[in-house]
Design a protein around this motif. Structure first.
Motif, PDB file in Angstrom:
ATOM      1  N   ASN A   1       0.844  -1.183   0.000  1.00  0.00           N
ATOM      2  CA  ASN A   1       0.000   0.000   0.000  1.00  0.00           C
ATOM      3  C   ASN A   1       0.888   1.244   0.000  1.00  0.00           C
ATOM      4  O   ASN A   1       1.286   1.734   1.056  1.00  0.00           O
ATOM      5  N   PRO A   2       1.222   1.759  -1.171  1.00  0.00           N
ATOM      6  CA  PRO A   2       2.124   2.905  -1.239  1.00  0.00           C
ATOM      7  C   PRO A   2       1.589   4.114  -0.472  1.00  0.00           C
ATOM      8  O   PRO A   2       2.362   4.849   0.149  1.00  0.00           O
ATOM      9  N   GLN A   3       0.243   4.289  -0.503  1.00  0.00           N
ATOM     10  CA  GLN A   3      -0.324   5.437   0.199  1.00  0.00           C
ATOM     11  C   GLN A   3       0.033   5.419   1.672  1.00  0.00           C
ATOM     12  O   GLN A   3       0.370   6.445   2.254  1.00  0.00           O
ATOM     13  N   ASP A   4      -0.060   4.228   2.273  1.00  0.00           N
ATOM     14  CA  ASP A   4       0.191   4.146   3.717  1.00  0.00           C
ATOM     15  C   ASP A   4       1.653   4.448   4.037  1.00  0.00           C
ATOM     16  O   ASP A   4       1.955   5.143   5.003  1.00  0.00           O
ATOM     17  N   ALA A   5       2.544   3.944   3.178  1.00  0.00           N
ATOM     18  CA  ALA A   5       3.960   4.223   3.402  1.00  0.00           C
ATOM     19  C   ALA A   5       4.210   5.720   3.340  1.00  0.00           C
ATOM     20  O   ALA A   5       4.908   6.293   4.177  1.00  0.00           O
ATOM     21  N   LEU A   6       3.611   6.371   2.358  1.00  0.00           N
ATOM     22  CA  LEU A   6       3.800   7.820   2.231  1.00  0.00           C
ATOM     23  C   LEU A   6       3.168   8.546   3.417  1.00  0.00           C
ATOM     24  O   LEU A   6       3.704   9.525   3.920  1.00  0.00           O
ATOM     25  N   LYS A   7       2.031   8.033   3.886  1.00  0.00           N
ATOM     26  CA  LYS A   7       1.356   8.664   5.015  1.00  0.00           C
ATOM     27  C   LYS A   7       2.206   8.558   6.277  1.00  0.00           C
ATOM     28  O   LYS A   7       2.168   9.422   7.134  1.00  0.00           O
ATOM     29  N   LYS A   8       2.955   7.467   6.390  1.00  0.00           N
ATOM     30  CA  LYS A   8       3.795   7.281   7.571  1.00  0.00           C
ATOM     31  C   LYS A   8       5.113   8.031   7.409  1.00  0.00           C
ATOM     32  O   LYS A   8       6.111   7.697   8.076  1.00  0.00           O
ATOM     33  N   ASN A   9       5.138   8.978   6.500  1.00  0.00           N
ATOM     34  CA  ASN A   9       6.315   9.837   6.313  1.00  0.00           C
ATOM     35  C   ASN A   9       7.570   9.092   5.878  1.00  0.00           C
ATOM     36  O   ASN A   9       8.663   9.374   6.353  1.00  0.00           O
ATOM     37  N   ILE A  10       7.382   8.140   5.002  1.00  0.00           N
ATOM     38  CA  ILE A  10       8.534   7.506   4.379  1.00  0.00           C
ATOM     39  C   ILE A  10       8.613   8.035   2.957  1.00  0.00           C
ATOM     40  O   ILE A  10       7.592   8.132   2.270  1.00  0.00           O
TER      41      ILE A  10
ATOM     42  N   GLU B   1       8.722  15.979   3.296  1.00  0.00           N
ATOM     43  CA  GLU B   1       9.204  16.140   4.675  1.00  0.00           C
ATOM     44  C   GLU B   1       9.195  14.815   5.412  1.00  0.00           C
ATOM     45  O   GLU B   1       8.493  14.642   6.417  1.00  0.00           O
ATOM     46  N   PRO B   2       9.964  13.852   4.938  1.00  0.00           N
ATOM     47  CA  PRO B   2       9.904  12.517   5.517  1.00  0.00           C
ATOM     48  C   PRO B   2      10.702  12.402   6.814  1.00  0.00           C
ATOM     49  O   PRO B   2      11.613  13.205   7.054  1.00  0.00           O
ATOM     50  N   THR B   3      10.343  11.410   7.622  1.00  0.00           N
ATOM     51  CA  THR B   3      11.200  11.095   8.757  1.00  0.00           C
ATOM     52  C   THR B   3      12.192  10.010   8.377  1.00  0.00           C
ATOM     53  O   THR B   3      13.283   9.951   8.896  1.00  0.00           O
ATOM     54  N   ILE B   4      11.780   9.136   7.440  1.00  0.00           N
ATOM     55  CA  ILE B   4      12.713   8.133   6.935  1.00  0.00           C
ATOM     56  C   ILE B   4      12.822   8.312   5.430  1.00  0.00           C
ATOM     57  O   ILE B   4      11.816   8.417   4.730  1.00  0.00           O
ATOM     58  N   LEU B   5      14.058   8.367   4.962  1.00  0.00           N
ATOM     59  CA  LEU B   5      14.259   8.522   3.526  1.00  0.00           C
ATOM     60  C   LEU B   5      14.990   7.294   2.998  1.00  0.00           C
ATOM     61  O   LEU B   5      16.090   6.979   3.450  1.00  0.00           O
ATOM     62  N   PHE B   6      14.362   6.613   2.052  1.00  0.00           N
ATOM     63  CA  PHE B   6      15.027   5.514   1.369  1.00  0.00           C
ATOM     64  C   PHE B   6      15.663   6.041   0.090  1.00  0.00           C
ATOM     65  O   PHE B   6      14.993   6.701  -0.702  1.00  0.00           O
ATOM     66  N   VAL B   7      16.931   5.751  -0.085  1.00  0.00           N
ATOM     67  CA  VAL B   7      17.581   6.157  -1.326  1.00  0.00           C
ATOM     68  C   VAL B   7      18.209   4.915  -1.939  1.00  0.00           C
ATOM     69  O   VAL B   7      19.013   4.250  -1.301  1.00  0.00           O
ATOM     70  N   SER B   8      17.833   4.598  -3.178  1.00  0.00           N
ATOM     71  CA  SER B   8      18.412   3.422  -3.815  1.00  0.00           C
ATOM     72  C   SER B   8      19.345   3.847  -4.930  1.00  0.00           C
ATOM     73  O   SER B   8      18.963   4.642  -5.778  1.00  0.00           O
ATOM     74  N   GLU B   9      20.521   3.303  -4.927  1.00  0.00           N
ATOM     75  CA  GLU B   9      21.523   3.586  -5.948  1.00  0.00           C
ATOM     76  C   GLU B   9      21.586   5.081  -6.284  1.00  0.00           C
ATOM     77  O   GLU B   9      21.394   5.474  -7.430  1.00  0.00           O
ATOM     78  N   PRO B  10      21.866   5.921  -5.282  1.00  0.00           N
ATOM     79  CA  PRO B  10      21.760   7.364  -5.539  1.00  0.00           C
ATOM     80  C   PRO B  10      22.769   7.872  -6.551  1.00  0.00           C
ATOM     81  O   PRO B  10      22.561   8.919  -7.146  1.00  0.00           O
ATOM     82  N   THR B  11      23.848   7.173  -6.773  1.00  0.00           N
ATOM     83  CA  THR B  11      24.870   7.708  -7.655  1.00  0.00           C
ATOM     84  C   THR B  11      25.001   6.944  -8.949  1.00  0.00           C
ATOM     85  O   THR B  11      25.929   7.164  -9.709  1.00  0.00           O
ATOM     86  N   ARG B  12      24.057   6.020  -9.201  1.00  0.00           N
ATOM     87  CA  ARG B  12      24.181   5.222 -10.431  1.00  0.00           C
ATOM     88  C   ARG B  12      23.987   6.121 -11.662  1.00  0.00           C
ATOM     89  O   ARG B  12      23.060   6.903 -11.753  1.00  0.00           O
ATOM     90  N   GLY B  13      24.923   5.993 -12.569  1.00  0.00           N
ATOM     91  CA  GLY B  13      24.792   6.698 -13.846  1.00  0.00           C
ATOM     92  C   GLY B  13      24.953   8.197 -13.780  1.00  0.00           C
ATOM     93  O   GLY B  13      24.469   8.907 -14.650  1.00  0.00           O
ATOM     94  N   ILE B  14      25.603   8.705 -12.743  1.00  0.00           N
ATOM     95  CA  ILE B  14      25.850  10.145 -12.740  1.00  0.00           C
ATOM     96  C   ILE B  14      27.356  10.390 -12.568  1.00  0.00           C
ATOM     97  O   ILE B  14      28.085   9.549 -12.062  1.00  0.00           O
ATOM     98  N   ASP B  15      27.799  11.560 -13.005  1.00  0.00           N
ATOM     99  CA  ASP B  15      29.256  11.755 -13.055  1.00  0.00           C
ATOM    100  C   ASP B  15      29.848  12.041 -11.673  1.00  0.00           C
ATOM    101  O   ASP B  15      29.132  12.271 -10.693  1.00  0.00           O
ATOM    102  N   VAL B  16      31.167  12.016 -11.618  1.00  0.00           N
ATOM    103  CA  VAL B  16      31.867  12.020 -10.328  1.00  0.00           C
ATOM    104  C   VAL B  16      31.525  13.235  -9.477  1.00  0.00           C
ATOM    105  O   VAL B  16      31.252  13.123  -8.285  1.00  0.00           O
ATOM    106  N   GLY B  17      31.502  14.420 -10.106  1.00  0.00           N
ATOM    107  CA  GLY B  17      31.229  15.645  -9.348  1.00  0.00           C
ATOM    108  C   GLY B  17      29.856  15.587  -8.717  1.00  0.00           C
ATOM    109  O   GLY B  17      29.688  15.873  -7.526  1.00  0.00           O
ATOM    110  N   ALA B  18      28.881  15.181  -9.524  1.00  0.00           N
ATOM    111  CA  ALA B  18      27.501  15.128  -9.044  1.00  0.00           C
ATOM    112  C   ALA B  18      27.369  14.081  -7.946  1.00  0.00           C
ATOM    113  O   ALA B  18      26.610  14.250  -6.996  1.00  0.00           O
ATOM    114  N   LYS B  19      28.134  12.982  -8.070  1.00  0.00           N
ATOM    115  CA  LYS B  19      28.107  11.928  -7.063  1.00  0.00           C
ATOM    116  C   LYS B  19      28.379  12.501  -5.682  1.00  0.00           C
ATOM    117  O   LYS B  19      27.643  12.284  -4.733  1.00  0.00           O
ATOM    118  N   LYS B  20      29.462  13.271  -5.597  1.00  0.00           N
ATOM    119  CA  LYS B  20      29.875  13.808  -4.309  1.00  0.00           C
ATOM    120  C   LYS B  20      28.797  14.742  -3.774  1.00  0.00           C
ATOM    121  O   LYS B  20      28.472  14.714  -2.587  1.00  0.00           O
TER     122      LYS B  20
END
Lengths: 346, 422, 535
Positions: free
Chosen positions: C343-352, C442-461
Motif C-alpha cells: 500500500n504505497p499510500q500508507d507508506a507515504l502517510k507514515k512519512n517515508i 518532509e519525511p522522517t525516513i528517507l530511502f535512497v536506492s543507488e543514488p549515484t548510479r549513472g551520474i558523473d563524479v562531481g555530481a556523485k559527491k
C-alpha cells in the motif's frame, strides 16, 4: 535561426505541417475556382463546433493512459438514447437539449464504469479491445433500436416496428445552440452558442486537468509506475479518464445532432470514433499525449479540410467521392502514423 | 471414485477451454431449429459457404503462429485478388484459363502488398492487430482512389462494361458471369452422396494402408484405437450415402465442387507442410519469443515479413475462389468485410490471438456460416423481424472478436501477475 | 597445436563508455580444458569483458574496444554475437534462452535444426527443407548423455525444474560442433544446492572433453571447488590472476573488495541509545531479479543505514517492498506503528519517502516540468500546493513555483527554469529532482536506492554530501541502498550486507575488507559456523 526553425518544425510535426499546407492550398484553390469563401468559412466554424466535443472526448482517455479511445461509440450511444428520450418526453428547444444531456450523462457514467472496468483488465491491448467493444455495442444497440419501448410518432416507423434510421430534429432542438446569439459578419454566419458551448466544455476540461485528480490522471498516463510510487491509484485514475471520455462522447453527439439537425441511428455511430481520433492526432496529439490545444487545432484542420475539399473537388472534377476518399486516406493514414510512432523505437 | 473425479475435472476443463465453440454450436443448433429450414437446403447453403470462405480463413493461421496476432490486413490480399480479376476481366480472358491467369497475376501484387504490410507491422510491434485493422481501412481508401478516380483520368482504360459511363472510375459491381464465374466450381462436381461415398472410401483405403505400413512401429496400439474410430465413421458415412442414393432425397440433387474442395485441402496440406520446414520452425520460434529467436540468430523481422507475405498471397487466392463462386464482384465492397468475417470465424472455431489450427479454422467456418444462414430466418420466426437476426449476426461477429481479444489480454495480465507471485 | 598453448587470449583489453574508462588493459589467457573463474563485484568490468568477447552491438555502437583477442592462435575481430558463435564461443545465459513450448530437442537445436531436402525445397530454396527430427533427436540425446541427463529428449521444457532447464541450455552449447570456449554467466545463481553440485560436476566433464570454460560467479566456494585459475577484476582493472592451489577463500574475498574509501564529511558517531525507528520482520518481496526472502532488520532513528550486496541478491527489493511497489509479506513497524503492506499510500502517510533506483522508469515523469515532478507526490498525499473550492481543487501555481525554485537553488539543480521538462536533464540533475520530491514530503525516513548510479563524479559527491547534510541538520533517518560498497562505507553509520535475500551480516564501515568480501560472497556465515563447529 535554423535551429529555431528546426525546433518549430519538430514541435509542429510533419503531419500537421502537411495538413495545414494542404488546407491553405485548398483555400487558394477555392478562391480561384470562385467558391464563396465566407460561406465556406462559416461551414468550417459550424463543423468545428459540432465535432469539438467529440474530439475533446479523446483527451481524458489519452491522458489517463488508455490510448486512443476507439470505443467512443459507447458514449455516443448513450447520447443518442438521451436525445431520443427527450423527444419522447415531448420537449422542445433548450429544455429538450438540456434534458437530453442530463439524461445522457448518468447513462454514460454507468456505461463508463463498466467500460473502465473492462479496460483495466486488458491493459496493453486497450485500443483493439475498445474498437471491437465499440463495434459490437453499435450492433447490439441496433437490436435495441428495434425493440426499445419508445412510441413518439417522430421516432418510430409509421409502419412496422422499431425506431427510424434518421430522426428529424426540426421543431425539437434543431440548431438551438447554433442559433443562440448568432450573428453575421463579412458574409460569414457565426454560430455563437455552439462555439461558446464547446469552448466552455474545453475550459471545464482545462480546469479539471489542473485539479488534484486531473494531475493524478496525467501522471498515470505518463508513467503508471511513477504514479503507483507516488501513492496514486492507477486503476482509479484510468477509470475516471474512461468515464469522462464516455460522458463527453455522449454530450458530443447531442451537440453534433442538434447542429446536424438529425439523429442518426443503427450503423451510423460505428466509425465516429475514428474521425475523432484522426482529428486529435492531426492536432498533434500522440497515443500517449494530448492537450486541449491539440483538440482545437486538430478539429479545425481536419474539419476545415473536409468542408473545403468537397466543393473544390466537385468543381475541379465532377467526382463526388474524391472528398470522401481523401477523408478515408487521411484519417486512417494519420492513425497509422501515430501507431508507428509508439513502438518505433523498439 | 478417483477416476470419476478425474473425468469430471477433464470434462470441466474441456468445457471451460472450448467455451466459445460450445456456445456457438448450441446457438447454431437452436438457430437451425427455429429457422425452419429443411436439412438438404441448409446443407447445400452451408457447403457453398464453406467452399467459398475456407481459404480466406486458412490464410490467417500462419501470422497467428508467427506471434503477430490476427491479421486484419488480409483485406489487402483480397484487394490483390480483385486487382487481378479486374485486369483479367478487362482483357476478356474467361473460364479456367482466365482464373488461372488471375491466380498468377495476383501473386506479385499480393507479394508487394504483403511486403508493405509486413514492414508496417514490424514498425508497430506489440500493436500489430490495431495497425493491421487500420491499414485495411487505409488501403481501402487508396484502392478507391485508384479504381474510382485514377481509372480514366491517370490510368487510361476503355471498356464499356467495366468503366462507368462518365469514362472515369470502375462500375460498382462487376458481373463475372461468362467470365470466371464458376470457373473452378463447375469443372467437376459430384452429388453429395457420391462425394461422401468417395471420401469415405478414400479414408478407409488410407487408413488400411497406413495400418499395414505401421505394423513395424511401436505406436501401433494407439494407432489402432484412434483409427478404428475414423474407420467406422467412414464406413457409416459410406452406408449413409449408399442409402441416400437409393431414395429420392433432395441430397441427390445437390452437388459439391470437387476441385474447390481439393484446393482447400491443398492449402491445408501446404500449411501443415510449411510448419514442418525450417521456415515453419523459425515462424514458431519468433512467435513464441522474439527475443530468444534474435539471440539464436534468427532474423525475426524477416520471418515476420515472410509470414505476412504468405498470408497475403493465400488471402488473394482465397478472394479469387470466393468471387468465382459468388459470380459478381462488388468492386468497392467485396473485400471490406473479409478480414472481420474470417477472423470471427477463426475465433468461433476455438482459436485465439496466439493459437490457431486448421481444424479450428474449418470448424469456425462451419459454425459461423451456420449462424449466417439461420439467424435472419430465426430472427423473423422468433421476433417477427429478419433485420433483428441480421443485427444479431453482426453483433456476434464483432462481439466474438472483442470477447476473444479481451479474454486474451486479461489472461496475459493475470499470467504476468501470477509469475510475479511465483 | 601444442597441448599447453592457450586457446583464448585477451590481450590488453580496454574499453571506454562516453569517456568513462570501464576496462583498463585486461589480460586473460585460457587453455583448452581449463576452468577459468572471473571474480569481481558489480561494475568491476566482468560483463563488459564478456560483451567484447561476444561482439555485442553495445560495444561497437560506443566506439569498439582496444586490445587484441586471439583465438586458437589467430587474432580475430568479433563483430556480432552470431559471429562469436561461428568462432566457437558459446554462452550459458543467466536468464534462460529456452522456449517453454518446445521440446528439449527443439530447444537444443534452436536455429541449428537439421534439415532434409524435399521437392519444394529444391525449387524454392533451403528455408523450405523439412526438419529431420530423427537426426535432431539423435544429436540431442548425445549431448544429454554427455551431461548424464536421463530425460526423454522430446519432453517439453515448460514445467521442467529450473536445474534441468540449465542443463538443456548447456546441452545446446556442447552440441555446437566447433565449440571451443564456453562462458558460464553466474550459472548457479538460480539453482538449489544439489542442482548446483550437479552443474559443477558437469562443468568438470565438459572441461575434460577439451573445452575451455570461463566461469563468472561470486560464489567463492564454487570457485575453489572447480576452477583451475582465477582472475579477479576490480573497477575495470585486473587485480590478480591466481592458481587454485595458491589461494584461499579469504584472500579472494579481500582481493575482490579492496580498500578504496574516500571520506565524505561523516557525521559523528551516533550513540546506540537512539530508539528503533524501523523494524522489519521476516520480509518477503517478490521483486523479479531482486527477491527478498525472509529478511529481518532494525534501523535506529537518526542513522544513515547502508544496505549493500551484489546485484540480484535482493538488496534493491527491500525499499521497493516497504514502499508497496511489489507484492510483499512480513511485518514492518515504523515508529511503533504497523505499516500496511502493498500500500504505497500508507507508506507515504507514515512519512517515508523513496528515491527509486529506476530513475527514468519509476522516479520521474520525463515529459513533465521539474516543478510538477517535485510537488506531485505531496499534492496527492499531503494535499499541499492546492487551493480548495468546496469539492473542487486547483493546483496553486504560485506556491509550486516558489517551492520549486527554492529547491532548485538549495540542491543546485542545473536547469533553464523550473518549467523545463526533466527528460533532457543530466543524470545528476534528474537525481536531484527525485531527491527534491522526496524532501518535499518532509519525511522522517528517507530511502535512497543507488543514488549515484549513472551520474558523473562531481555530481556523485554532491548527492552524497546532500544526504549527509540532511541527516545532520534535520536528523532525518536515511536508508541508502547501493551496489558501490565504497560509497556506503564513506557515508554510512552501519552497513547491512544482503545475500540470497537475507541479511548476511551488519558491519561498521571500518570493518575489514575480508569481512565485507566474505559477506558479499555469502560465505561469512558459512565460515563462521564452521569456526563454531571446530571450537
Amino acid at each position: 535561426m535554423m535551429e529555431r526553425i528546426n525546433e518549430f518544425y519538430k514541435n509542429f510535426g510533419l503531419p500537421r505541417l502537411i495538413i495545414a499546407s494542404f488546407l491553405i492550398l485548398l483555400c487558394i484553390a477555392a478562391a480561384m475556382v470562385g467558391l464563396p469563401l465566407p460561406a465556406l468559412f462559416s461551414a468550417v466554424l459550424v463543423r468545428f463546433g459540432m465535432h469539438g466535443v467529440l474530439v475533446l472526448a479523446m483527451v481524458p482517455a489519452i491522458i489517463a493512459g488508455i490510448g486512443l479511445n476507439f470505443g467512443l461509440p459507447l458514449g455516443i450511444l448513450c447520447g443518442l438514447l438521451g436525445g431520443l428520450i427527450s423527444i419522447e418526453l415531448d420537449l422542445v428547444g433548450f429544455n429538450a437539449l438540456a434534458t437530453a444531456i442530463l439524461i445522457a450523462i448518468p447513462l454514460a457514467m454507468l456505461v463508463g464504469v463498466a467500460y473502465g472496468w473492462l479496460l483495466n483488465r486488458v491493459k496493453g491491448s486497450e485500443m483493439m479491445v475498445a474498437t471491437y467493444v465499440g463495434f459490437s455495442a453499435v450492433s447490439l444497440m441496433s437490436i435495441g433500436w428495434l425493440l426499445l419501448p419508445l412510441y413518439s410518432p417522430e421516432i418510430v416507423w409509421p409502419i412496422g416496428r422499431g425506431i427510424r434510421t434518421t430522426i428529424v430534429l426540426t421543431g425539437r432542438y434543431d440548431k438551438v445552440l447554433n442559433n443562440f446569439l448568432d450573428f453575421s459578419i463579412f458574409g460569414m454566419h457565426i454560430p455563437t452558442g455552439l462555439l461558446l458551448f464547446m469552448l466552455m466544455i474545453c475550459f471545464l476540461m482545462w480546469l479539471f486537468l489542473r485539479s488534484s485528480v486531473g494531475v493524478a490522471m496525467k501522471a498515470t498516463g505518463d508513467n503508471p509506475r511513477f504514479a503507483t510510487a507516488s501513492g496514486i491509484n492507477v486503476n482509479k485514475s484510468r477509470m475516471i479518464g474512461t468515464i469522462l471520455s464516455t460522458v463527453l462522447g455522449a454530450v458530443g453527439i447531442i451537440v453534433f445532432s442538434q447542429s446536424f439537425g438529425f439523429i442518426q441511428l443503427y450503423q451510423a455511430p460505428m466509425f465516429m470514433g475514428f474521425g475523432a481520433v484522426a482529428a486529435i492526432l492531426i492536432g498533434g496529439a500522440s497515443v500517449k499525449k494530448a492537450s486541449i490545444t491539440n483538440v482545437l487545432i486538430g478539429t479545425l484542420l481536419f474539419q476545415g479540410m473536409l468542408v473545403i475539399s468537397l466543393p473544390v473537388a466537385n468543381k475541379i472534377m465532377t467526382l463526388g467521392s474524391l472528398a470522401e476518399i481523401s477523408r478515408i486516406i487521411i484519417s486512417n493514414g494519420i492513425i497509422l502514423y501515430a501507431l508507428t510512432q509508439v513502438s518505433g523505437g523498439e | 471414485m478417483i477416476e470419476k473425479k478425474e473425468l469430471m475435472e477433464k470434462t470441466k476443463r474441456f468445457f471451460v477451454g472450448n467455451m466459445v465453440t460450445i456456445v456457438f454450436v448450441a446457438l447454431g443448433i437452436l438457430g437451425f431449429i427455429y429457422s425452419g429450414l429443411s436439412l438438404p437446403f441448409f446443407v447445400n447453403e452451408l457447403f457453398i459457404r464453406i467452399t467459398r470462405n475456407s481459404l480466406l480463413v486458412l490464410a490467417l493461421i500462419i501470422p497467428v503462429l508467427a506471434g503477430m496476432g490476427l491479421n486484419f490486413a488480409i483485406v489487402l490480399g483480397a484487394m490483390a485478388g480483385q486487382v487481378a480479376i479486374i485486369v483479367v476481366t478487362h482483357w476478356g480472358i474467361v473460364g479456367v484459363k482466365g482464373f488461372l491467369l488471375c491466380m498468377l497475376l495476383a501473386v506479385p501484387v499480393a507479394l508487394i502488398f504483403g511486403y508493405l504490410t509486413g514492414s508496417l507491422l514490424n514498425k508497430t510491434k506489440g500493436k500489430e492487430m490495431i495497425a493491421s485493422l487500420i491499414l485495411g481501412f487505409f488501403a481501402n481508401g487508396l484502392y478507391q482512389l485508384v479504381f474510382l478516380i485514377f481509372i480514366g483520368t491517370i490510368i487510361p482504360m476503355q471498356n464499356e462494361v467495366l468503366v462507368l459511363s462518365s469514362g472515369v472510375g470502375l462500375r460498382v459491381t462487376i458481373d463475372l458471369t461468362g467470365g470466371i464465374k464458376y470457373a473452378i466450381d463447375h469443372i467437376w462436381r459430384l452429388t453429395i452422396p457420391w462425394a461422401a461415398l468417395s471420401t469415405s472410401i478414400l479414408t478407409m483405403l488410407y487408413i488400411s494402408i497406413k495400418f499395414y505400413l505401421s505394423k513395424t512401429r511401436k505406436t501401433i496400439k494407439q494407432m489402432t484405437t484412434a483409427h478404428l474410430y475414423y474407420f467406422s465413421a467412414a464406413m457409416l458415412l459410406a452406408l449413409w450415402s449408399i442409402y441416400i442414393m437409393n431414395t429420392d432425397s433432395l441430397f441427390n440433387m445437390l452437388r459439391v465442387p470437387i476441385i474447390t474442395v481439393l484446393a482447400i485441402l491443398l492449402v491445408c496440406l501446404f500449411t501443415v507442410f510449411i510448419m514442418k520446414t525450417k521456415l515453419g520452425q523459425d515462424l514458431k520460434t519468433v512467435g513464441q519469443d522474439r527475443h530468444i529467436a534474435t539471440v539464436a540468430g534468427i532474423n525475426s523481422n524477416k520471418v515476420r515479413l515472410t509470414a505476412i507475405m504468405i498470408s497475403t498471397v493465400l488471402a488473394a487466392w482465397g478472394q479469387l475462389f470466393f468471387l468465382q463462386n459468388l459470380g459478381t464482384m462488388s468492386t468497392y465492397g467485396s473485400h471490406e468485410q473479409v478480414g472481420m468475417f474470417s477472423i470471427a470465424a477463426l475465433l468461433i472455431g476455438g482459436a485465439s490471438v496466439s493459437k490457431a489450427t486448421i481444424g479450428q479454422a474449418l470448424l469456425g467456418v462451419v459454425l459461423f456460416h451456420t449462424l449466417f444462414i439461420v439467424s435472419p430466418l430465426a430472427g423473423r420466426n422468433v421476433f417477427g423481424d429478419a433485420q433483428l437476426g441480421e443485427f444479431f449476426r453482426a453483433f456476434v461477429a464483432y462481439g466474438v472478436i472483442g470477447l476473444s481479444l479481451g479474454m486474451h489480454a486479461w489472461k496475459k495480465q493475470i499470467q504476468a501477475r501470477n509469475s510475479l507471485k511465483g | 597445436m601444442k597441448n599447453n598453448d592457450y586457446i583464448l587470449q585477451m590481450k590488453k583489453i580496454s574499453k571506454e563508455y562516453y569517456g568513462n574508462r570501464v576496462l583498463k588493459g585486461i589480460d586473460l589467457s585460457v587453455k583448452a580444458g581449463e576452468i577459468h573463474a572471473i571474480l569481481g563485484e558489480n561494475g568491476a568490468g566482468k560483463s563488459t569483458l564478456m560483451n567484447i568477447l561476444f561482439g555485442m552491438t553495445v560495444i561497437h555502437e560506443t566506439g569498439g574496444y582496444e586490445g587484441e583477442i586471439v583465438l586458437d592462435g589467430e587474432t580475430i575481430n568479433i563483430k556480432s554475437p552470431v559471429e562469436a558463435l561461428d568462432f566457437g564461443i558459446g554462452m550459458v545465459h543467466q536468464e534462460f534462452m529456452l522456449i517453454p513450448g518446445y521440446s528439449i530437442t527443439e530447444n537444443i537445436k534452436l536455429n541449428r535444426e537439421i534439415t532434409k531436402e524435399n521437392i519444394v525445397s529444391k525449387i524454392f530454396g533451403d528455408k523450405l527443407k523439412t526438419l529431420n527430427l530423427k537426426e535432431m533427436s539423435k544429436d540431442a540425446r548425445k549431448a544429454l548423455d554427455t551431461l548424464e541427463m536421463d530425460i526423454d529428449e522430446w519432453v517439453k521444457v515448460a514445467g521442467m525444474p529450473i536445474g534441468y532447464m540449465q542443463f538443456v541450455e548447456i546441452a545446446r552449447e556442447i552440441d555446437k560442433k566447433n565449440i571451443k570456449v564456453l562462458v558460464f554467466d553466474e550459472p548457479t545463481a538460480v539453482l538449489t544446492e544439489s542442482e548446483a553440485d550437479n552443474l559443477l560436476k558437469a562443468m568438470v566433464k565438459i572441461k575434460e572433453s577439451g573445452i575451455a570454460i570461463l566461469f563468472i560467479t561470486h560464489r567463492l566456494d564454487e570457485v575453489m571447488e572447480v576452477a583451475d585459475n582465477i582472475t579477479i577484476l576490480r573497477d575495470g582493472e585486473l587485480v590478480a590472476t591466481k592458481k587454485n592451489n595458491e589461494t584461499n577463500v579469504m584472500e579472494l574475498a579481500e582481493l575482490m573488495v579492496g580498500r578504496k574509501i574516500e571520506k565524505v564529511a561523516r557525521s559523528k558517531e551516533k550513540q546506540d541509545t537512539a530508539e528503533t525507528i524501523l523494524s522489519i520482520n521476516n520480509l518477503k518481496v517478490m521483486m523479479p531479479g531482486e527477491e527478498v526472502k525472509g529478511l529481518s532488520l532494525e534501523v535506529k532513528a537518526g542513522e544513515i543505514f547502508g544496505i549493500g550486496g551484489l546485484a540480484g541478491q535482493g538488496k534493491i527489493g527491500i525499499a521497493n517492498g516497504i514502499m508497496g511497489l511489489y507484492p510483499t509479506s512480513g511485518e514492518i513497524t515504523i515508529e511503533g506503528e504497523k505499516l500496511k503492506l502493498n500500500n504505497p499510500q500508507d507508506a507515504l502517510k507514515k512519512n517515508i519517502a523513496f528515491v527509486s533506483e529506476d530513475r527514468r522508469g519509476m522516479g520521474l515523469l520525463l515529459d513533465t516540468s521539474i516543478e510538477m515532478n517535485i510537488v506531485i507526490t505531496s499534492i496527492q498525499n499531503k494535499g499541499t500546493f492546492i487551493k480548495k473550492f468546496g469539492l473542487f481543487t486547483q493546483i496553486n501555481n504560485k506556491e509550486i513555483k516558489a517551492h520549486a525554485s527554492n529547491m532548485i537553488k538549495e540542491l543546485d539543480i542545473r536547469c533553464r527554469s523550473e518549467k523545463q521538462v526533466t527528460r533532457r536533464l543530466s543524470g545528476g540533475n534528474q537525481q536531484k529532482v527525485c531527491i527534491a520530491r522526496a524532501l518535499t514530503l518532509e519525511p522522517t525516513i528517507l530511502f535512497v536506492s543507488e543514488p549515484t548510479r549513472g551520474i558523473d563524479v562531481g555530481a556523485k559527491k554532491l548527492v552524497l554530501d546532500t544526504l549527509v547534510k540532511l541527516n545532520k541538520e534535520l536528523g532525518m533517518t536515511i536508508i541508502m541502498t547501493s551496489s558501490e560498497l565504497a560509497e556506503l562505507r564513506s557515508v554510512c553509520d552501519k552497513i547491512a550486507i544482503i545475500s540470497e535475500g537475507k541479511v548476511e551480516g551488519i558491519l561498521s564501515p571500518d570493518a575489514s575488507d575480508v569481512d565485507f568480501g566474505l559477506m558479499m560472497a555469502g560465505e561469512y556465515k558459512k565460515m563462521h559456523n564452521k569456526g563454531d563447529e571446530l571450537q
